[in-house]
Design a protein around this motif. Structure first.
Motif, short mmCIF file in Angstrom:
data_model
loop_
_atom_site.label_atom_id
_atom_site.label_comp_id
_atom_site.label_asym_id
_atom_site.label_seq_id
_atom_site.Cartn_x
_atom_site.Cartn_y
_atom_site.Cartn_z
N LEU A 169 0.83 -1.20 0.00
CA LEU A 169 0.00 0.00 0.00
C LEU A 169 0.87 1.25 0.00
N GLN A 170 1.95 1.23 0.77
CA GLN A 170 2.86 2.37 0.78
C GLN A 170 3.44 2.61 -0.61
N ARG A 171 3.82 1.55 -1.30
CA ARG A 171 4.37 1.69 -2.65
C ARG A 171 3.31 2.23 -3.61
N TRP A 172 2.08 1.72 -3.49
CA TRP A 172 1.01 2.18 -4.37
C TRP A 172 0.74 3.66 -4.17
N LEU A 173 0.64 4.09 -2.93
CA LEU A 173 0.39 5.50 -2.65
C LEU A 173 1.50 6.38 -3.21
N SER A 181 5.39 7.86 3.83
CA SER A 181 6.52 7.37 4.63
C SER A 181 5.97 6.55 5.80
N ARG A 182 6.84 5.74 6.39
CA ARG A 182 6.45 4.93 7.54
C ARG A 182 6.76 5.72 8.81
N LEU A 183 5.70 6.04 9.55
CA LEU A 183 5.87 6.80 10.78
C LEU A 183 6.27 5.90 11.94
N ALA A 184 5.69 4.69 11.98
CA ALA A 184 5.93 3.78 13.11
C ALA A 184 5.70 2.36 12.67
N VAL A 191 2.27 2.32 10.67
CA VAL A 191 1.54 3.58 10.57
C VAL A 191 2.18 4.38 9.45
N LEU A 192 1.40 4.66 8.42
CA LEU A 192 1.88 5.37 7.25
C LEU A 192 1.42 6.82 7.28
N ARG A 193 2.34 7.71 6.95
CA ARG A 193 1.97 9.12 6.76
C ARG A 193 1.89 9.40 5.27
N VAL A 194 0.77 9.97 4.85
CA VAL A 194 0.54 10.28 3.45
C VAL A 194 0.29 11.78 3.33
#
Length: 204
Positions: A169-173, A181-184, A191-194
């Motif tokens: 999902l991080q890659r797709w976003l 980015s990964r916050l935690a 936890v992803l920050r978008v």
């Protein structure tokens, strides 16, 4: 099989309650069958609420997929001058969240069905434990719909289990032009920050 992301849950009502206990907040929340995690605060939700930075003090904030309201009520408690929109497709969840906000005296929570959300509202922050199990296509459509409504300086924080596709999902976003980015990372959750897309910042 009934799902918590159905509009009208088929499960017969069986009211209950759970305790939301955080370092800065202690609430008793009404729950019921047919909503997400009715017997305890979901571990992913807890990871999100214990790691996310404070929300903007003012403006419009969004809890996407509010359930019975632990995220929305935490946002409202931490940003009492902000308006917190709590949206869900599950009408039982929307009603529970509204009741829980009223019981907690958090009168700036607006609990609404996702299709009844005013179109002109833009969000300075989105917090969500999104319904991953709706399927990848539906998930991507849902996230696109709501992330497009971030203000130019806005950010979304999403909690996703690693084994349910947080990294993909991080890659797709990121591939959609949304800096992510990964916050935690804790207990198999990410936890992803978008952030808002740069193009959106230039257009507004």
């Amino acid at each position: 099989m009934a799902h918590y992301f159905e509009e009208s849950p088929q499960a017969a009502s069986r009211p209950g309650s759970v305790a939301l206990v955080l370092p800065d907040l202690h609430l008793r929340l009404e729950t019921d069958r047919g909503v997400f995690s009715p017997e305890r605060i979901d571990p992913g939700t807890r990871v999100l609420l214990e790691t996310v930075p404070p929300p903007p003090a003012e403006g419009d904030l969004l809890d996407l997929g509010c359930g019975y309201g632990p995220i929305a009520l935490t946002m409202a408690s931490r940003a009492p001058k902000a308006t917190v929109w709590a949206v869900d497709v599950n009408r039982r969840s929307v009603e529970l969240c509204a009741r829980n906000a009223k019981s907690a005296g958090l009168d700036k929570v607006r609990s609404v069905h996702a299709d009844e959300m005013p179109e002109d509202v833009r969000f300075r922050a989105i917090w969500s434990n999104p319904a991953i199990r709706i399927g990848k296509t539906a998930l991507h459509e849902m996230l696109t719909r709501w992330l497009d409504r971030l203000t130019p300086d806005g950010s979304a924080y999403l909690v996703v289990q690693k084994h349910l596709g947080s990294d993909s999902l991080q890659r797709w976003l990121s591939n959609q032009g949304r800096p992510t980015s990964r916050l935690a990372s804790r207990s198999a959750y990410r936890v992803l920050r978008v952030d808002a897309r740069p193009a959106e910042i230039q257009e507004r």
